[in-house]
Design an enzyme around this catalytic site. Structure first.
Site, PDB file in Angstrom:
ATOM      1  N   ASP A  79       0.846  -1.194   0.000  1.00 13.73           N
ATOM      2  CA  ASP A  79       0.000   0.000   0.000  1.00 13.73           C
ATOM      3  C   ASP A  79       0.881   1.243   0.000  1.00 13.73           C
ATOM      4  O   ASP A  79       2.083   1.172   0.254  1.00 13.73           O
ATOM      5  CB  ASP A  79      -0.959   0.014   1.201  1.00 13.73           C
ATOM      6  CG  ASP A  79      -0.255  -0.341   2.507  1.00 13.73           C
ATOM      7  OD1 ASP A  79       0.806   0.253   2.784  1.00 13.73           O
ATOM      8  OD2 ASP A  79      -0.767  -1.203   3.239  1.00 13.73           O
ATOM      9  N   ASP A  81       1.256   5.425   1.165  1.00 13.87           N
ATOM     10  CA  ASP A  81       0.838   6.562   1.980  1.00 13.87           C
ATOM     11  C   ASP A  81       1.421   7.835   1.384  1.00 13.87           C
ATOM     12  O   ASP A  81       2.516   7.821   0.796  1.00 13.87           O
ATOM     13  CB  ASP A  81       1.333   6.414   3.423  1.00 13.87           C
ATOM     14  CG  ASP A  81       0.742   5.193   4.114  1.00 13.87           C
ATOM     15  OD1 ASP A  81      -0.301   4.717   3.650  1.00 13.87           O
ATOM     16  OD2 ASP A  81       1.342   4.731   5.109  1.00 13.87           O
ATOM     17  N   ASP A 174       9.002   6.881  13.152  1.00 18.49           N
ATOM     18  CA  ASP A 174       9.648   5.953  14.078  1.00 18.49           C
ATOM     19  C   ASP A 174      11.085   5.595  13.700  1.00 18.49           C
ATOM     20  O   ASP A 174      12.025   5.910  14.432  1.00 18.49           O
ATOM     21  CB  ASP A 174       8.800   4.685  14.246  1.00 18.49           C
ATOM     22  CG  ASP A 174       8.317   4.096  12.925  1.00 18.49           C
ATOM     23  OD1 ASP A 174       8.822   4.490  11.860  1.00 18.49           O
ATOM     24  OD2 ASP A 174       7.427   3.221  12.961  1.00 18.49           O
TER      25      ASP A 174
END
Length: 514
Positions: A79, A81, A174
């Site tokens: 996917d 983003d 992160d």
């Protein structure tokens, strides 16, 4: 305060810790296509369409996160983003099929047919001192809806909707390998935290202080395990060091979110490697607290290993998998152990099985919030093991109509392969399913009876009462989760149980096992 925090994250101290921060100037390293070599054919056309539309409207927009990491590794992302300087409301106005979702972390889902492009606004860095804190108490319903940044007593971020600059957005991601931005228009990668270098070294490194970042979101401890197993990367020593001490913080994560993360981990195509990583980091106790007991038993470990390897093979081959099947496999030997214990205590086999199922599921669902539809699948798969054990009379023919027969059969084959069940039991069902009517009649006429593949205490019969009380064990049927656990008590079929099974057949959850 924000500038001070940026300097702290991006200054000399961070550079001295091994290059996990940005260049001192805060200007990203721009990597040209001649260096990164991203294959444009791996890009989603819809993701490119989103970035183009936002850029044409005057906003910054990049493909970001794990998609960029995978593109740099030559892997087709699952996917995509997008990160942008536009606010959620501005993004929503630019696309016909777009909706704002999320409370803790507000994003926009831009939908193109079956594909959804998650589009988020650049987030600001907010110091814990500046963040609103609610302490140890549980917030009231709706209390946080109008707040932008809130943390609890442990430092876990409950709301994170303060918009900022791209440099801040990069610093609050992160891992360094997930903090790169790809611009399809210029085919350049913007790297603020030496992620490109860490990809080449195959190292997972946390941005900022690892302990602080884990407190902000304990799920990051699971993510580092998943990425390490999936990518074959080494976890940086400083990134791994706080995990054993902070592992109990996972108990503070909402059960539904924890279940989603566990699904990602187990359906990553590297499930066994992930489980091994969880154990090595001491993270498995809070997730599948009874799984460690299984893995200490040779037969149980072999069964779980085969189930996870089977799942990984199916995912890599692009075949569908059933989460219900996978969780049924992970918890089967716990059910088996309790089933035997209940029968040893004098309970009949079928009621004992249902008691065992409930005990194991109650212990797990409190932690993982396993969805009800998966629980129903698990119970049907477990219950089918009793029915597959009976290979006489009309039972096998009636089972052909059961919607979960294929999953139950695949589960039986795993049990055979692990050595728990005689191999001839699986072979008999293989021949029966693949054979024509003549072959099936021949197999049924052999009078194979029960294979003894399911645990059974000393067989007992209850006396029949003249008033028509409960007869043999076959009168037991499950009303919990739509499963039909078995026939029991001789070759006579129980009409009530069968009719109940046919009602279940209208609820399809997929016929293939993992």
């Amino acid at each position: 305060m924000i500038r001070k925090l940026i300097k702290k994250l991006l200054g000399k101290d961070t550079q001295a810790e091994g290059g996990a921060g940005s260049p001192p100037s805060g200007v990203p390293v721009v990597i040209p296509v001649s260096t990164h070599g991203i294959d444009p054919s791996l890009l989603s056309k819809n993701a490119v369409r989103v970035t183009d539309t936002l850029q044409q409207a005057g906003f910054k927009a990049f493909i970001v996160g794990g998609a960029v990491r995978d593109l740099l590794l030559g892997i087709a992302p699952k996917d995509f983003d997008v990160a942008t300087s536009a606010t959620p409301e501005q993004v929503q106005r630019l696309f016909r099929r777009a909706r704002i979702i999320g409370r803790r972390f507000q994003i926009v889902h831009v939908q193109f047919g079956q594909e959804i492009i998650e589009t988020s606004t650049f987030r600001a860095l907010v110091d814990a001192v500046d963040s609103e804190q609610i302490g140890a108490r549980r917030p009231k319903k709706g209390e946080l809806d109008r707040k932008t940044h809130v943390t609890d007593e442990s430092g876990r971020v409950l709301r994170d909707n303060v918009w900022g600059e791209q440099i801040e957005d990069a610093a609050r991601r992160d891992f360094t390998v997930n903090a790169m931005y790809y611009d399809p228009a210029t085919q350049t990668v913007h790297d603020y935290h030496h992620g490109w270098e860490d990809i080449q070294k195959r190292v997972l490194r946390m941005i900022g202080d690892p302990a602080t970042r884990y407190r902000e979101d304990p799920v990051r401890m699971l993510r580092v395990v998943r990425f390490a197993a999936k990518l074959g990367f080494k976890i940086d020593d400083a990134t791994a060091a706080p995990i054993p001490q902070l592992a109990p913080l996972i108990d503070n994560v909402p059960a539904a979110r924890l279940f989603d993360e566990m699904l990602k981990l187990l359906l990553s195509g590297h499930a066994w490697a992930c489980v091994q990583q969880l154990r090595s980091q001491g993270l498995h106790h809070g997730l599948l607290p009874l799984l460690d007991v299984v893995l200490e038993q040779p037969l149980g470990e072999k069964f779980v290993t085969l189930a996870l390897a089977n799942t990984d093979a199916r995912i890599r081959a692009g075949k569908p998998v059933s989460p219900g099947f996978l969780f049924a496999a992970l918890l089967w030997h716990l059910v088996l152990e309790k089933w035997q214990a209940y029968q040893s205590a004098g309970e009949y086999p079928i009621p004992a099985l249902h008691l065992a199922m409930d005990d194991v599921l109650d212990a797990q669902t409190g932690k993982l919030a396993i969805q009800r539809r998966f629980v129903a699948d698990m119970k049907e798969i477990w219950g089918l093991q009793v029915r597959l054990d009976k290979r006489v009379g009309r039972t096998p023919l009636r089972l052909l109509e059961h919607p979960r027969l294929r999953a139950g059969y695949d589960f039986l084959l795993l049990r055979c392969e692990s050595g728990e069940v005689p191999a001839e039991a699986g072979q008999w069902w293989t021949d029966f399913l693949e054979g024509d009517s003549v072959k099936r009649d021949e197999l049924l006429s052999q009078g194979s009876g029960s294979s003894g593949s399911t645990p059974a205490a000393k067989r007992r019969r209850r006396r029949r009462k003249p008033s028509g009380g409960r007869g043999g064990e076959g009168n037991e049927s499950s009303g919990n989760g739509g499963s039909t656990a078995g026939e029991g008590g001789g070759a006579r079929e129980n009409a009530t149980s069968e009719n109940h099974g046919k009602r279940v057949s209208s609820r399809q959850h997929g016929s293939e096992g993992a």
